[in-house]
Each structure stands twice: as C-alpha cells, then as structure tokens.
Motif scaffolding. Structure first.
Motif, PDB file in Angstrom:
ATOM      1  N   PRO A 122       0.833  -1.211   0.000  1.00 44.19           N
ATOM      2  CA  PRO A 122       0.000   0.000   0.000  1.00 44.19           C
ATOM      3  C   PRO A 122       0.865   1.258   0.000  1.00 44.19           C
ATOM      4  CG  PRO A 122      -0.196  -1.184   2.089  1.00 44.19           C
ATOM      5  CD  PRO A 122       0.669  -1.996   1.201  1.00 44.19           C
ATOM      6  N   LYS A 123       0.346   2.302  -0.567  1.00 41.53           N
ATOM      7  CA  LYS A 123       1.049   3.578  -0.608  1.00 41.53           C
ATOM      8  C   LYS A 123       0.480   4.473   0.482  1.00 41.53           C
ATOM      9  CE  LYS A 123       2.433   3.326  -5.355  1.00 41.53           C
ATOM     10  NZ  LYS A 123       3.703   2.715  -5.241  1.00 41.53           N
ATOM     11  N   ILE A 124       1.386   5.154   1.192  1.00 43.29           N
ATOM     12  CA  ILE A 124       0.996   6.056   2.269  1.00 43.29           C
ATOM     13  C   ILE A 124       1.770   7.361   2.134  1.00 43.29           C
ATOM     14  CG2 ILE A 124       0.406   4.204   3.884  1.00 43.29           C
ATOM     15  CD1 ILE A 124       3.155   4.772   5.241  1.00 43.29           C
ATOM     16  N   LYS A 125       1.291   8.398   2.812  1.00 42.38           N
ATOM     17  CA  LYS A 125       1.999   9.676   2.845  1.00 42.38           C
ATOM     18  C   LYS A 125       2.807   9.768   4.124  1.00 42.38           C
ATOM     19  CE  LYS A 125      -1.055  12.572   0.110  1.00 42.38           C
ATOM     20  NZ  LYS A 125      -1.870  13.788   0.108  1.00 42.38           N
ATOM     21  N   CYS A 126       4.037  10.234   4.010  1.00 39.09           N
ATOM     22  CA  CYS A 126       4.876  10.479   5.183  1.00 39.09           C
ATOM     23  C   CYS A 126       4.167  11.535   6.041  1.00 39.09           C
ATOM     24  CB  CYS A 126       6.247  10.976   4.735  1.00 39.09           C
ATOM     25  SG  CYS A 126       7.315  11.508   6.085  1.00 39.09           S
TER      26      CYS A 126
ATOM     27  N   CYS B 251       6.524  15.067   5.785  1.00 41.02           N
ATOM     28  CA  CYS B 251       6.711  15.813   4.536  1.00 41.02           C
ATOM     29  C   CYS B 251       5.652  15.508   3.483  1.00 41.02           C
ATOM     30  CB  CYS B 251       8.095  15.544   3.968  1.00 41.02           C
ATOM     31  SG  CYS B 251       8.302  13.875   3.292  1.00 41.02           S
ATOM     32  N   THR B 252       4.794  14.560   3.731  1.00 40.41           N
ATOM     33  CA  THR B 252       3.697  14.108   2.856  1.00 40.41           C
ATOM     34  C   THR B 252       4.166  13.442   1.558  1.00 40.41           C
ATOM     35  OG1 THR B 252       3.293  16.227   1.724  1.00 40.41           O
ATOM     36  CG2 THR B 252       2.118  15.853   3.793  1.00 40.41           C
ATOM     37  N   ARG B 253       5.432  13.056   1.490  1.00 45.82           N
ATOM     38  CA  ARG B 253       5.926  12.301   0.330  1.00 45.82           C
ATOM     39  C   ARG B 253       5.234  10.939   0.305  1.00 45.82           C
ATOM     40  NH1 ARG B 253      11.887   9.725   0.059  1.00 45.82           N
ATOM     41  NH2 ARG B 253      11.601   8.569  -1.852  1.00 45.82           N
ATOM     42  N   VAL B 254       4.809  10.486  -0.846  1.00 44.88           N
ATOM     43  CA  VAL B 254       4.133   9.193  -0.972  1.00 44.88           C
ATOM     44  C   VAL B 254       5.193   8.092  -1.063  1.00 44.88           C
ATOM     45  CG1 VAL B 254       2.598   7.783  -2.386  1.00 44.88           C
ATOM     46  CG2 VAL B 254       2.135  10.231  -2.096  1.00 44.88           C
ATOM     47  N   ILE B 255       5.053   7.089  -0.193  1.00 42.08           N
ATOM     48  CA  ILE B 255       5.982   5.951  -0.170  1.00 42.08           C
ATOM     49  C   ILE B 255       5.177   4.662  -0.122  1.00 42.08           C
ATOM     50  CG2 ILE B 255       7.817   7.240   0.984  1.00 42.08           C
ATOM     51  CD1 ILE B 255       7.042   5.649   3.569  1.00 42.08           C
TER      52      ILE B 255
ATOM     53  N   SER C 230       6.549  -0.704   2.917  1.00 41.55           N
ATOM     54  CA  SER C 230       7.275  -1.951   2.704  1.00 41.55           C
ATOM     55  C   SER C 230       8.629  -1.876   3.393  1.00 41.55           C
ATOM     56  CB  SER C 230       7.475  -2.191   1.200  1.00 41.55           C
ATOM     57  OG  SER C 230       8.364  -1.230   0.673  1.00 41.55           O
ATOM     58  N   ASP C 231       9.361  -2.980   3.331  1.00 38.54           N
ATOM     59  CA  ASP C 231      10.691  -3.045   3.943  1.00 38.54           C
ATOM     60  C   ASP C 231      11.678  -2.091   3.277  1.00 38.54           C
ATOM     61  OD1 ASP C 231       9.781  -4.930   5.708  1.00 38.54           O
ATOM     62  OD2 ASP C 231      10.521  -6.635   4.550  1.00 38.54           O
ATOM     63  N   GLN C 232      11.333  -1.589   2.123  1.00 39.65           N
ATOM     64  CA  GLN C 232      12.195  -0.641   1.421  1.00 39.65           C
ATOM     65  C   GLN C 232      12.336   0.663   2.228  1.00 39.65           C
ATOM     66  OE1 GLN C 232      10.787   0.281  -2.502  1.00 39.65           O
ATOM     67  NE2 GLN C 232      12.397   1.766  -2.897  1.00 39.65           N
ATOM     68  N   TYR C 233      11.351   0.955   3.066  1.00 36.96           N
ATOM     69  CA  TYR C 233      11.349   2.154   3.899  1.00 36.96           C
ATOM     70  C   TYR C 233      11.342   1.717   5.370  1.00 36.96           C
ATOM     71  CZ  TYR C 233      10.354   4.610  -0.403  1.00 36.96           C
ATOM     72  OH  TYR C 233      10.430   5.117  -1.669  1.00 36.96           O
ATOM     73  N   PRO C 234      12.519   1.473   5.948  1.00 43.33           N
ATOM     74  CA  PRO C 234      12.573   0.937   7.316  1.00 43.33           C
ATOM     75  C   PRO C 234      12.068   1.905   8.393  1.00 43.33           C
ATOM     76  CG  PRO C 234      14.766   1.483   6.538  1.00 43.33           C
ATOM     77  CD  PRO C 234      13.836   1.654   5.377  1.00 43.33           C
ATOM     78  N   HIS C 235      11.903   3.170   8.058  1.00 43.27           N
ATOM     79  CA  HIS C 235      11.438   4.160   9.046  1.00 43.27           C
ATOM     80  C   HIS C 235       9.947   4.426   8.923  1.00 43.27           C
ATOM     81  CE1 HIS C 235      15.595   4.847  10.041  1.00 43.27           C
ATOM     82  NE2 HIS C 235      15.856   5.046   8.756  1.00 43.27           N
ATOM     83  N   ARG C 236       9.250   3.551   8.158  1.00 47.50           N
ATOM     84  CA  ARG C 236       7.824   3.753   7.929  1.00 47.50           C
ATOM     85  C   ARG C 236       7.062   3.907   9.232  1.00 47.50           C
ATOM     86  NH1 ARG C 236       9.328  -1.354   6.649  1.00 47.50           N
ATOM     87  NH2 ARG C 236       8.283  -3.021   7.731  1.00 47.50           N
TER      88      ARG C 236
END
Length: 64
Positions: free
Chosen positions: A4-8, A11-15, A18-24
C-alpha cells in the motif's frame, strides 16, 4: 501484490509501506526525527486531562 502507498506524516511524500522504507510510516530517518522533536517540544499533543489532574482530584476516594 503491491504494498500500500501512504503519505509520510512529516513531509507528505508518498511511499510504499514496505521493507524498502525501514522508518515507515516516515519516508526517512530525518522525517522521523523531526516528528520526534515536535512531540518533545509539545508542538504535538493528545487532547485530554492530565494524569496529574486525575491524581490530585478531590473526586478520588480518600484513604481511611
């Protein structure tokens, strides 16, 4: 199946969530630390009564 895609929250960046973003849910450690600093400086607050108000309340039963 795609992650799923979420906004930070910072900063509201869409990520991708997943494990690709360990600070999710944050996109980076920087955004995570900015958010932590805002909580520490009390720019973010959770509404409600302070625990101290409850502890010092006259509504509490007094010990005999």
């Amino acid at each position: 199946m795609s992650a799923p895609k979420i906004k930070c929250p910072t900063c509201t960046r869409v990520i991708e969530y997943s494990d690709q973003y360990p600070h999710r849910p944050f996109c980076s450690e920087r955004c995570k630390l900015i958010d932590l600093g805002e909580w520490a400086s009390e720019k973010h607050k959770i509404e409600g009564n302070s625990i101290y108000d409850d502890l010092l309340s006259d509504d509490l039963e007094q010990p005999d």
